[in-house]
Design an enzyme around this catalytic site. Structure first.
Site, PDB file in Angstrom:
ATOM      1  CD  GLU A   1     -43.663 -11.542-106.144  1.00 32.72           C
ATOM      2  OE1 GLU A   1     -43.089 -11.335-105.065  1.00 32.72           O
ATOM      3  OE2 GLU A   1     -43.103 -12.124-107.090  1.00 32.72           O
TER       4      GLU A   1
ATOM      5  CE  LYS B   1     -37.131  -6.731-103.883  1.00 33.97           C
ATOM      6  NZ  LYS B   1     -37.043  -7.166-105.280  1.00 33.97           N
TER       7      LYS B   1
ATOM      8  CG  HIS C   1     -54.434 -32.474 -85.132  1.00 31.34           C
ATOM      9  ND1 HIS C   1     -55.102 -33.052 -84.071  1.00 31.34           N
ATOM     10  CD2 HIS C   1     -54.562 -33.335 -86.169  1.00 31.34           C
ATOM     11  CE1 HIS C   1     -55.580 -34.233 -84.449  1.00 31.34           C
ATOM     12  NE2 HIS C   1     -55.268 -34.421 -85.732  1.00 31.34           N
TER      13      HIS C   1
ATOM     14  N   GLY D   1     -40.459 -14.579-112.111  1.00 37.76           N
ATOM     15  CA  GLY D   1     -39.843 -15.436-111.095  1.00 37.76           C
ATOM     16  C   GLY D   1     -40.773 -16.540-110.607  1.00 37.76           C
ATOM     17  NE  ARG D   2     -46.197 -13.357-109.739  1.00 33.42           N
ATOM     18  CZ  ARG D   2     -45.606 -12.214-110.081  1.00 33.42           C
ATOM     19  NH1 ARG D   2     -44.356 -11.982-109.719  1.00 33.42           N
ATOM     20  NH2 ARG D   2     -46.259 -11.302-110.782  1.00 33.42           N
TER      21      ARG D   2
ATOM     22  CD  GLU E   1     -33.504 -10.463 -99.855  1.00 36.54           C
ATOM     23  OE1 GLU E   1     -33.124 -10.075-100.993  1.00 36.54           O
ATOM     24  OE2 GLU E   1     -34.513 -10.012 -99.295  1.00 36.54           O
TER      25      GLU E   1
ATOM     26  CE  LYS F   1     -37.049 -12.126-114.258  1.00 39.32           C
ATOM     27  NZ  LYS F   1     -38.435 -12.113-114.754  1.00 39.32           N
TER      28      LYS F   1
END
Ligand SMILES: O=P(O)(O)OC[C@H]1O[C@](O)(CO)[C@@H](O)[C@@H]1O
Length: 527
Positions: free
Chosen positions: A356, A502, A387, A269-270, A218, A212
């Site tokens: 977030e 960052k 498990h 974003g999320r 990254e 965005k």
């Protein structure tokens, strides 16, 4: 409408006086338990059900939770959000992800643009693009069809779309709607991109670069990584790459991409899986029609979330029970436990969505608050989790509320009867058994074998994990997180907490460090 800190509400005081009044173990035992399971359920969209029988609530407490919903004006705040109020106070932005899948209220016009029309136009463009790729009208340099789509993005530009793809991959293969393989590159660890590149046929792959902001380290690094691989294979990157970004980002309008699709700053974003961020890759993988069905499942759930009556609004009820557990019972985490292999990455998406959004210590006006907010979220699909970490959930010293998800039917046509039951029956038997084991426990003279019980859970049940039920699940959790943010009077739509790390990483790379940061950099072999 008033935005008040949670601890100033009358219902806050009432709830504080109702700590620990409900005994799950007692209520879930015997005939009373059976009655609760039948009564404590409400319908969700797409034929799903939210059952909260094994939660630490009773009718009296539910009445006060309704008072809280009314006093905190949750339905009105949601209405303000979908009608275009500046709900994201930190960044002074509207919050419009719901418009990507429906028109809940008034038309929202910002900067002279009708926002729903804008999002729909991008969806239409993505659909047309995907159809052309499937039809062989958009092809690689040799005139051959693309077979694989690879999303490059991180955080919200990865987790939601990846979780949704994995949720429907097998379903689509069985139902004949799987058009292209999808892969995802997110981590700046070079092994991520390398492994994905080594597993695909690069010449027949189309890369969907998603950012965005267009500035994420990254993602830009991985874009360069992929371009390098394409060039080394003698291919022209501009014939293999599309971009999804905002119109104001440095990536916008770049002729180096086959095409570009847009979202905007009004979609976090999320919360962006239903925008072009998820739309392009999912339309390529499954076709636009399947993506449309996911949107339909979301839209129906968004519509339910308008209801001011908590017994008719599963997201609001789920949110309020979660707030009670967090603020008055002191439970600091929540486990999400989907009994469905397709939902293997759904907990990872919910981790970002919830933590977030609601991992905040200041209210929506930037003032420090004196009560706890979002819980830590983790999870794994059942029965694998059983498990792994269920030991602590059953007999650990703390209580962790549980959010189960289950389906009556599996996604693929293949199952076998072994020792009198199918694998799907075994899966469902396990989830039912776990709910009761957590709720009621087991007496034993041997302390080591004693199960205290009283461990609360809820379950969302659907017929099958398909596009509609998946959309409904996605919207349910988005709306739950939003309602909790409203109760806590925090801004669930910014994420300042991710910035500091960052900035420091940039300093390390520019060799502008001192003190312990320098030593850690040396320890890690950077200097
Ligand atoms: O889409 P972008 O701008 O590359 O951002 C990726 C992600 O980074 C974050 O800002 C967190 O670092 C997320 O909120 C976002 O989803």
């Amino acid at each position: 409408m008033e935005w008040k800190n949670f601890d100033l509400l009358e219902s806050y005081k009432k709830l504080e006086a109702m700590k620990e009044t409900v005994n799950v173990k007692e209520l879930m035992s015997g005939e009373n338990g059976a009655k609760r399971v039948k009564e404590y359920q409400i319908p969700m969209a797409s034929g799903m059900t939210y059952c909260y029988a094994a939660k630490q609530v009773d009718d009296k407490l539910l009445e006060v939770l309704q008072e809280l919903a009314d006093e905190a004006e949750l339905a009105d705040k949601y209405k303000a959000l979908y009608n275009g109020a500046v709900i994201n106070t930190g960044e002074k932005r509207l919050v419009l992800h719901q418009l990507t899948r429906g028109q809940l209220g008034d038309d929202v016009v910002a900067d002279g643009i009708n926002k729903r029309e804008f999002y729909i136009a991008q969806q239409t463009r993505a659909a047309e693009f995907a159809n052309k790729v499937h039809a062989g009208e958009i092809v690689n340099e040799n005139g051959e069809k693309f077979t694989t789509a690879v999303q490059i993005g991180i955080g919200g530009s990865d987790l939601g779309p990846r979780a949704l793809y994995l949720s429907l991959e097998n379903w689509a293969k069985v139902n004949g709607t799987h058009k292209m393989e999808a892969r995802f590159i997110s981590n700046v660890d070079p092994d991520d991109a390398s492994a994905v590149l080594a597993s695909i046929d690069v010449a027949h792959s189309i890369f969907v670069l998603v950012s965005k902001s267009g500035t994420t380290l990254e993602t830009l690094t991985n874009e360069a990584f992929v371009k390098n691989a394409l060039t080394s294979a003698g291919l022209d990157p501009s014939k293999h790459m599309v971009a999804v970004t905002s119109e104001t980002s440095p990536l916008a309008g770049n002729a180096d991409y086959l095409d570009s699709f847009y979202m905007d700053d009004f979609i976090g974003g999320r919360y962006s899986s239903t925008s072009a961020v998820g739309g392009v890759i999912l339309s390529l993988a499954f076709g636009p029609e399947v993506f449309g069905r996911i949107l339909k499942g979301c839209a129906e759930e968004d519509e339910l979330a308008k209801n001011a009556d908590i017994k008719k609004n599963p997201a609001m009820l789920d949110a309020l029970i979660g707030v009670y557990e967090r603020n008055f019972l002191g439970y600091s985490s929540t486990a999400v436990l989907p009994y469905s292999q397709g939902l293997s990455r759904f907990p990872a998406h919910l981790q970002q969505l919830d933590m977030e959004s609601n991992g905040k210590s200041v209210n929506r006006f930037g003032e420090k608050i004196d009560y706890v907010t979002g819980p830590a979220i983790f999870g794994e699909p059942g029965t694998n989790g059983q498990h792994s970490f269920y030991q602590l959930l059953h007999q650990g010293t703390g209580i962790i509320p549980l959010q189960f998800v289950g389906f009556k039917h599996n996604q693929m046509d293949n199952d076998v009867v072994i020792q009198g039951s199918t694998s799907q029956q075994k899966l469902c038997a396990n989830v039912a058994a776990q709910i009761m084991a957590f709720a009621c426990g087991k007496d034993d003279e041997n302390c080591n074998k004693y199960f205290e019980g009283g461990r609360p859970s809820s379950i969302i049940v659907g017929d099958q994990l398909n596009p509609e039920t998946l959309g409904t699940l996605l919207a349910h959790f988005e709306n739950k997180v939003m309602f909790q943010g409203f109760v806590w009077n925090i801004n669930s739509f910014d994420q300042e907490g991710v910035q500091l790390g960052k900035v420091l990483a940039k300093k390390v790379l520019a060799k502008e460090t001192d003190g312990a940061l320098t030593e850690y950099s040396k320890l890690l072999g950077i200097f």
